[in-house]
Design a protein around this motif. Structure first.
Motif, mmCIF file in Angstrom:
data_model
loop_
_atom_site.group_PDB
_atom_site.id
_atom_site.type_symbol
_atom_site.label_atom_id
_atom_site.label_comp_id
_atom_site.label_asym_id
_atom_site.label_seq_id
_atom_site.Cartn_x
_atom_site.Cartn_y
_atom_site.Cartn_z
ATOM 1 N N HIS A 83 20.958 56.227 49.795
ATOM 2 C CA HIS A 83 22.418 56.381 49.827
ATOM 3 C C HIS A 83 22.894 56.945 51.164
ATOM 4 N N ASP A 84 24.033 56.453 51.608
ATOM 5 C CA ASP A 84 24.742 57.070 52.722
ATOM 6 C C ASP A 84 25.674 58.109 52.098
ATOM 7 N N VAL A 85 25.267 59.374 52.165
ATOM 8 C CA VAL A 85 26.000 60.410 51.432
ATOM 9 C C VAL A 85 27.358 60.732 52.068
ATOM 10 N N ASN A 86 27.642 60.149 53.217
ATOM 11 C CA ASN A 86 28.949 60.387 53.848
ATOM 12 C C ASN A 86 29.949 59.273 53.564
ATOM 13 N N ARG A 87 29.458 58.171 52.980
ATOM 14 C CA ARG A 87 30.347 57.029 52.726
ATOM 15 C C ARG A 87 31.159 57.246 51.446
ATOM 16 N N THR A 88 32.427 56.910 51.512
ATOM 17 C CA THR A 88 33.306 57.026 50.347
ATOM 18 C C THR A 88 33.739 55.631 49.907
ATOM 19 N N ARG A 131 31.128 52.601 36.958
ATOM 20 C CA ARG A 131 31.402 52.268 38.359
ATOM 21 C C ARG A 131 30.432 53.021 39.260
ATOM 22 N N ARG A 132 29.932 52.336 40.264
ATOM 23 C CA ARG A 132 29.081 52.970 41.272
ATOM 24 C C ARG A 132 29.099 52.093 42.519
ATOM 25 N N SER A 133 28.293 52.462 43.512
ATOM 26 C CA SER A 133 28.249 51.677 44.741
ATOM 27 C C SER A 133 26.850 51.127 44.945
ATOM 28 N N VAL A 134 26.779 50.008 45.635
ATOM 29 C CA VAL A 134 25.477 49.527 46.081
ATOM 30 C C VAL A 134 24.968 50.532 47.117
ATOM 31 N N PRO A 135 23.736 51.043 46.990
ATOM 32 C CA PRO A 135 23.215 51.992 47.989
ATOM 33 C C PRO A 135 23.124 51.318 49.356
ATOM 34 N N SER A 136 23.864 51.828 50.330
ATOM 35 C CA SER A 136 23.981 51.102 51.600
ATOM 36 C C SER A 136 22.841 51.401 52.567
ATOM 37 N N LYS A 137 21.954 52.323 52.203
ATOM 38 C CA LYS A 137 20.808 52.596 53.079
ATOM 39 C C LYS A 137 19.524 51.964 52.557
#
Lengths: 187, 223
Positions: free
Chosen positions: A56-61, A175-181
């Motif tokens: 995860h990119d922990v800074n991405r919103t 709801r969640r995000s695709v892990p961008s890292k």
């Protein structure tokens, strides 16, 4: 001779020495085999925490997508915001929103959250057709927020509250995000 | 003789690239599918109409779980539980849509949707919806299309509620009029419609309950 027990984390001596009768030994063996298989499967399926935490990119919103009033007449639907909530590491948080009396029915929701925060609806008031007893509770929304990484994250939930009861429009339940890292993911 | 040497870092990098390629190939956005009412190799969904759902916005790389419902006088959804794999479609190739068979219901399509594009996108899902209940729901063999509720005396009232955090329910019942005509009726979100029974009686009822799918049996047991 001292007898080891499961509580001490050891196999009972009777099993280790084969002192059990044949049928019991076979049953015990099968149980042990099943337990080992279950443990092995768990280890294979569940990645270690460290593996989950580098993707995860922990800074991405991930921003609002305007889904709180999906399918509903915008004039009858208002957005009710939660406060900005911090989700600690390894500690899920339950976020509760209530619709005002003027717009008493939850019809959807939206969120803005850090990439490593996952959200799931825990409950919405009962929505049984023709049931009068369910009506007072249709204005409650509870969403569980979970942190999937090593840094605290933030989330703000928005509930869509309508003058009209829910009528079977599309309803988001997680709801969640695709892990961008993840390997291969480049922005 | 050629000797190929590779340090551990290089091997890891190669493995990661291979895994990434596999992931990308596995998750390539599928093209939107054809008419959900014409499900190819399978028997067509009976009395099927297309119900286009409200469009939904997604941020880039967002994944969400959604429940979509068949409503009105065509409230029944024939999904994987009934053996239909193509009974819904969507209009944007940025997305993958995966049906969750275990959370589907007789009136519900439950899906996980991911927007693999980097920018905000909109998806519109269309369901194939039927007026005819799946096997095991109706208390008689139905004939013809939906008619309005004749308002005759009711019997055999049953409630079905979808699984998941949002318990959306529908009700079925039988109506028998003075002229001995019977109807199987469904009410969802306050809308009721009926299907005329071609033949009634305990035999049909027994047959119906005998073919009840495991999911519907579980739902009935929870009542």
């Amino acid at each position: 001779m001292p007898t080891a027990t499961w509580a001490q984390g050891r196999m009972p001596v009777a099993w280790a020495t084969g002192a059990l009768p044949g049928a019991q030994t076979r049953r015990a063996g099968r149980l042990l085999l099943a337990a080992s298989a279950a443990l092995g499967l768990t280890l294979i399926v569940t990645p270690p925490a460290s593996a989950q935490r580098v993707i995860h990119d922990v800074n991405r919103t991930v921003g609002f997508a305007k889904t709180e009033c999906t399918g509903h007449n915008a004039q009858n639907c208002i957005a009710v915001r939660s406060k900005l909530t911090t989700i600690p590491v390894d500690e899920p948080v339950l976020i509760h929103l209530s619709c005002p009396q003027s717009h008493p029915h939850v019809v959807g929701w939206d969120a803005r959250h850090h990439e490593h925060i996952s959200l799931r609806v825990v409950s919405v008031g009962q929505m049984k057709p023709g049931s009068s007893e369910a009506k007072p509770r249709t204005g409650d929304l509870r969403v569980a927020a979970r942190n999937d990484a090593h840094r605290p994250g933030e989330v703000r939930i928005v509930a869509g509250c309508s003058t009209q009861p829910y009528q079977g429009h599309p309803f988001m339940h997680s709801r969640r995000s695709v892990p961008s890292k993840q390997p291969g993911m480049r922005r | 003789m050629t000797t190929i040497t590779m340090n551990a870092k290089g091997a890891v990098r190669l493995a990661l690239r291979a895994a990434a390629l596999g992931l990308v190939l596995m998750l390539l956005p599928e093209p939107a599918k054809a008419d959900p009412c014409q499900t190819g190799a399978y028997e067509p969904i009976p009395d099927c109409v297309l119900q286009q759902q409200a469009p939904v916005n997604y941020k880039g790389w967002q994944t969400s779980g959604w429940a979509y419902y068949c409503t009105g006088d065509h409230p029944y959804f024939y999904g994987l539980q009934q053996g239909y794999i193509d009974s819904y479609t969507w209009d944007n190739s940025c997305f993958t849509v995966t049906e969750d068979i275990f959370v589907d219901g007789p009136n519900k399509l439950d899906v996980t949707i991911t927007n693999w594009c980097l920018k905000e996108e909109t998806i519109t899902v269309t369901l194939g919806c039927s007026s005819k209940p799946p096997p095991g729901v109706a208390s008689c063999t139905t004939v013809g299309g939906p008619v309005s509720d004749p308002g005759c005396p009711q019997s055999n009232v049953k409630n079905y509620c979808s699984r998941g955090p949002v318990p959306v329910c529908f009700q079925t019942y039988q109506e028998t009029c003075a002229n001995k005509t019977s109807y199987f009726c469904t009410m969802t979100f306050g809308v009721a419609y009926c299907l005329q029974c071609g033949s009634t009686g305990s035999q049909d009822q027994k047959r119906a309950s005998g073919t009840l799918s495991p999911v519907l049996q579980a739902l009935s047991a929870r009542r």
